[in-house]
Write a protein that holds these residues in place. Structure first.
Motif, PDB file in Angstrom:
ATOM      1  N   LEU A  45       0.741  -1.172   0.012  1.00 46.54           N
ATOM      2  CA  LEU A  45      -0.013  -0.107   0.097  1.00 46.54           C
ATOM      3  C   LEU A  45       0.947   1.024   0.201  1.00 46.54           C
ATOM      4  CD1 LEU A  45      -2.655  -0.802   2.653  1.00 46.54           C
ATOM      5  CD2 LEU A  45      -3.068  -1.144   0.132  1.00 46.54           C
ATOM      6  N   ALA A  46       0.475   2.080  -0.709  1.00 51.31           N
ATOM      7  CA  ALA A  46       1.251   3.602  -0.630  1.00 51.31           C
ATOM      8  C   ALA A  46       0.190   4.474  -0.617  1.00 51.31           C
ATOM      9  CB  ALA A  46       2.002   3.799  -1.953  1.00 51.31           C
ATOM     10  N   ASP A  47       0.239   5.392   0.646  1.00 57.13           N
ATOM     11  CA  ASP A  47      -0.579   6.421   0.926  1.00 57.13           C
ATOM     12  C   ASP A  47      -0.023   7.802   0.744  1.00 57.13           C
ATOM     13  OD1 ASP A  47      -0.790   5.163   4.118  1.00 57.13           O
ATOM     14  OD2 ASP A  47       0.843   6.567   3.294  1.00 57.13           O
ATOM     15  N   SER A  48      -1.021   8.661   0.178  1.00 61.59           N
ATOM     16  CA  SER A  48      -0.220  10.177  -0.242  1.00 61.59           C
ATOM     17  C   SER A  48      -1.474  10.894  -0.114  1.00 61.59           C
ATOM     18  CB  SER A  48       0.164  10.031  -1.599  1.00 61.59           C
ATOM     19  OG  SER A  48      -0.903   9.692  -2.458  1.00 61.59           O
ATOM     20  N   GLY A  49      -1.215  12.298  -0.212  1.00 58.12           N
ATOM     21  CA  GLY A  49      -2.203  13.328  -0.256  1.00 58.12           C
ATOM     22  C   GLY A  49      -2.217  14.299   1.071  1.00 58.12           C
ATOM     23  N   GLY A  50      -1.465  14.014   1.900  1.00 59.78           N
ATOM     24  CA  GLY A  50      -1.230  14.628   3.059  1.00 59.78           C
ATOM     25  C   GLY A  50      -0.589  16.291   3.093  1.00 59.78           C
ATOM     26  N   PHE A 105      -9.726  -5.367  -3.973  1.00 58.12           N
ATOM     27  CA  PHE A 105     -10.705  -4.759  -2.800  1.00 58.12           C
ATOM     28  C   PHE A 105     -11.893  -5.549  -2.891  1.00 58.12           C
ATOM     29  CE2 PHE A 105      -7.312  -1.858  -1.906  1.00 58.12           C
ATOM     30  CZ  PHE A 105      -7.521  -0.687  -2.262  1.00 58.12           C
ATOM     31  N   ASP A 106     -12.014  -6.322  -4.078  1.00 60.85           N
ATOM     32  CA  ASP A 106     -13.236  -7.242  -3.742  1.00 60.85           C
ATOM     33  C   ASP A 106     -13.276  -8.331  -2.632  1.00 60.85           C
ATOM     34  OD1 ASP A 106     -13.382  -7.784  -7.433  1.00 60.85           O
ATOM     35  OD2 ASP A 106     -14.190  -6.164  -6.002  1.00 60.85           O
ATOM     36  N   ASP A 107     -12.244  -8.402  -1.985  1.00 59.55           N
ATOM     37  CA  ASP A 107     -11.983  -9.411  -1.018  1.00 59.55           C
ATOM     38  C   ASP A 107     -11.337  -8.974   0.296  1.00 59.55           C
ATOM     39  OD1 ASP A 107     -10.599 -11.688  -3.475  1.00 59.55           O
ATOM     40  OD2 ASP A 107     -12.687 -11.634  -2.779  1.00 59.55           O
ATOM     41  N   TYR A 108     -10.945  -7.566   0.454  1.00 59.01           N
ATOM     42  CA  TYR A 108     -10.223  -7.197   1.276  1.00 59.01           C
ATOM     43  C   TYR A 108     -11.039  -5.721   2.085  1.00 59.01           C
ATOM     44  CZ  TYR A 108      -6.221  -9.745   0.762  1.00 59.01           C
ATOM     45  OH  TYR A 108      -5.351 -10.868   0.752  1.00 59.01           O
ATOM     46  N   ALA A 109     -10.745  -5.698   3.344  1.00 65.11           N
ATOM     47  CA  ALA A 109     -11.379  -4.319   3.970  1.00 65.11           C
ATOM     48  C   ALA A 109      -9.997  -3.400   3.915  1.00 65.11           C
ATOM     49  CB  ALA A 109     -11.543  -4.561   5.378  1.00 65.11           C
ATOM     50  N   ILE A 110     -10.422  -2.168   3.732  1.00 66.97           N
ATOM     51  CA  ILE A 110      -9.415  -0.775   3.442  1.00 66.97           C
ATOM     52  C   ILE A 110      -9.733  -0.110   4.772  1.00 66.97           C
ATOM     53  CG2 ILE A 110      -8.456   0.574   2.294  1.00 66.97           C
ATOM     54  CD1 ILE A 110      -7.848  -1.882   1.076  1.00 66.97           C
ATOM     55  N   ALA A 111      -8.880   0.278   5.506  1.00 65.75           N
ATOM     56  CA  ALA A 111      -9.124   1.392   6.752  1.00 65.75           C
ATOM     57  C   ALA A 111      -8.172   2.211   6.637  1.00 65.75           C
ATOM     58  CB  ALA A 111      -9.222   0.614   7.960  1.00 65.75           C
ATOM     59  N   ALA A 143      -4.540   0.839   5.518  1.00 64.66           N
ATOM     60  CA  ALA A 143      -4.477  -0.293   5.995  1.00 64.66           C
ATOM     61  C   ALA A 143      -5.287  -1.337   5.271  1.00 64.66           C
ATOM     62  CB  ALA A 143      -4.136  -0.740   7.395  1.00 64.66           C
ATOM     63  N   THR A 144      -4.958  -2.536   5.448  1.00 62.83           N
ATOM     64  CA  THR A 144      -5.915  -3.843   4.564  1.00 62.83           C
ATOM     65  C   THR A 144      -5.862  -4.943   5.454  1.00 62.83           C
ATOM     66  OG1 THR A 144      -6.455  -4.806   2.633  1.00 62.83           O
ATOM     67  CG2 THR A 144      -4.255  -4.569   3.183  1.00 62.83           C
ATOM     68  N   ARG A 145      -6.856  -5.643   5.500  1.00 58.23           N
ATOM     69  CA  ARG A 145      -6.843  -7.126   5.740  1.00 58.23           C
ATOM     70  C   ARG A 145      -8.079  -7.883   5.538  1.00 58.23           C
ATOM     71  NH1 ARG A 145     -10.957  -8.215   9.650  1.00 58.23           N
ATOM     72  NH2 ARG A 145      -9.855  -9.885  10.822  1.00 58.23           N
ATOM     73  N   SER A 146      -7.934  -9.015   4.793  1.00 57.39           N
ATOM     74  CA  SER A 146      -8.935  -9.917   4.279  1.00 57.39           C
ATOM     75  C   SER A 146     -10.113 -10.032   5.461  1.00 57.39           C
ATOM     76  CB  SER A 146      -8.490 -11.459   4.225  1.00 57.39           C
ATOM     77  OG  SER A 146      -7.963 -12.002   5.268  1.00 57.39           O
ATOM     78  N   TYR A 172      -3.903  -3.945  15.243  1.00 67.72           N
ATOM     79  CA  TYR A 172      -3.173  -5.414  14.996  1.00 67.72           C
ATOM     80  C   TYR A 172      -3.748  -6.423  14.181  1.00 67.72           C
ATOM     81  CZ  TYR A 172      -6.143  -5.918  19.210  1.00 67.72           C
ATOM     82  OH  TYR A 172      -7.069  -5.949  20.067  1.00 67.72           O
ATOM     83  N   TYR A 173      -5.077  -6.145  13.669  1.00 67.00           N
ATOM     84  CA  TYR A 173      -5.772  -7.314  12.645  1.00 67.00           C
ATOM     85  C   TYR A 173      -5.280  -6.821  11.329  1.00 67.00           C
ATOM     86  CZ  TYR A 173      -8.488  -9.070  16.326  1.00 67.00           C
ATOM     87  OH  TYR A 173      -9.132  -9.877  17.502  1.00 67.00           O
ATOM     88  N   TYR A 174      -4.617  -5.707  11.335  1.00 63.75           N
ATOM     89  CA  TYR A 174      -4.248  -5.398   9.800  1.00 63.75           C
ATOM     90  C   TYR A 174      -2.945  -5.852   9.361  1.00 63.75           C
ATOM     91  CZ  TYR A 174      -8.751  -2.826   9.556  1.00 63.75           C
ATOM     92  OH  TYR A 174      -9.960  -2.742   9.839  1.00 63.75           O
ATOM     93  N   HIS A 175      -2.628  -6.244   8.243  1.00 70.60           N
ATOM     94  CA  HIS A 175      -1.383  -6.962   7.916  1.00 70.60           C
ATOM     95  C   HIS A 175      -0.483  -6.251   7.161  1.00 70.60           C
ATOM     96  CE1 HIS A 175      -3.183  -8.261   4.182  1.00 70.60           C
ATOM     97  NE2 HIS A 175      -4.186  -8.633   4.898  1.00 70.60           N
ATOM     98  N   THR A 176      -1.052  -5.234   6.354  1.00 71.02           N
ATOM     99  CA  THR A 176      -0.368  -4.693   5.395  1.00 71.02           C
ATOM    100  C   THR A 176      -0.538  -3.052   5.469  1.00 71.02           C
ATOM    101  OG1 THR A 176      -0.315  -6.197   3.751  1.00 71.02           O
ATOM    102  CG2 THR A 176       0.262  -3.942   2.998  1.00 71.02           C
ATOM    103  N   TRP A 177       0.368  -2.167   5.616  1.00 71.77           N
ATOM    104  CA  TRP A 177       0.269  -0.678   6.093  1.00 71.77           C
ATOM    105  C   TRP A 177       0.983  -0.108   4.875  1.00 71.77           C
ATOM    106  CZ3 TRP A 177      -2.452   1.266  10.275  1.00 71.77           C
ATOM    107  CH2 TRP A 177      -2.984   0.289  10.916  1.00 71.77           C
ATOM    108  N   GLY A 178       0.316   1.345   4.670  1.00 69.62           N
ATOM    109  CA  GLY A 178       1.046   2.171   3.780  1.00 69.62           C
ATOM    110  C   GLY A 178       2.149   3.036   4.795  1.00 69.62           C
ATOM    111  N   GLN A 179       2.972   3.749   4.182  1.00 67.07           N
ATOM    112  CA  GLN A 179       3.946   4.564   4.935  1.00 67.07           C
ATOM    113  C   GLN A 179       3.403   5.608   5.980  1.00 67.07           C
ATOM    114  OE1 GLN A 179       3.270   4.847   2.007  1.00 67.07           O
ATOM    115  NE2 GLN A 179       3.686   6.962   1.166  1.00 67.07           N
ATOM    116  N   GLY A 180       2.275   5.924   5.494  1.00 63.61           N
ATOM    117  CA  GLY A 180       1.817   7.202   6.145  1.00 63.61           C
ATOM    118  C   GLY A 180       2.038   8.629   5.513  1.00 63.61           C
ATOM    119  N   THR A 181       0.923   9.376   5.948  1.00 60.61           N
ATOM    120  CA  THR A 181       1.182  10.635   5.253  1.00 60.61           C
ATOM    121  C   THR A 181       0.774  11.695   6.463  1.00 60.61           C
ATOM    122  OG1 THR A 181       0.218  11.989   3.329  1.00 60.61           O
ATOM    123  CG2 THR A 181      -1.366  10.534   4.239  1.00 60.61           C
TER     124      THR A 181
END
Length: 123
Positions: A4-9, A29-35, A97-100, A108-117
């Motif tokens: 994941l790559a977040d931007s726009g801050g 995204f059909d199978d994952y939650a995005i937060a 962040a995303t999780r299935s 802590y339920y999210y396995h992949t994170w953007g770098q933050g903005t």
């Protein structure tokens, strides 16, 4: 590999708007939650909003209701956080962040994170 790559801050004055973007690869995204989470200095990381195919949109912080909107473009594998009428209390580093499966407010339920903005709102 999911990435994941977040931007726009940026820096805005109170009452201003920003739109954060989250570009995903290795996941549909059909199978994952995005937060979207945020973390202010000296505070814990907190869930802001989440979107998933199974549960739709969930807002976790009352103070952003009516001001922040989460959306996704599954065809582009992009998620967005539209933030309007920003206040200094919204100042934080924002992460996607995303999780299935379903949304969950616990980071802590999210396995992949953007770098933050960084979002900075001045009064």
């Amino acid at each position: 590999e999911v990435q994941l790559a977040d931007s726009g801050g940026g820096s805005v004055q109170a009452g201003g708007s920003l739109r954060l973007s989250c570009a995903a690869s290795g996941v549909t995204f059909d199978d994952y939650a995005i937060a979207w989470f945020r973390q202010a200095p000296g505070k814990e990381r907190e869930a802001v909003l989440c979107i998933s195919p199974r549960a739709g949109r969930i807002t976790y912080i009352n103070s952003v209701k009516g001001r922040f909107t989460i959306s996704s473009d599954n065809a582009k594998n992009m998620a967005y956080l539209q933030m309007n009428n920003l206040t200094p209390e919204d100042t934080a580093v924002y992460y996607c962040a995303t999780r299935s499966g379903y949304c969950n407010p616990a980071y802590y339920y999210y396995h992949t994170w953007g770098q933050g903005t960084q979002v900075t709102v001045s009064s």
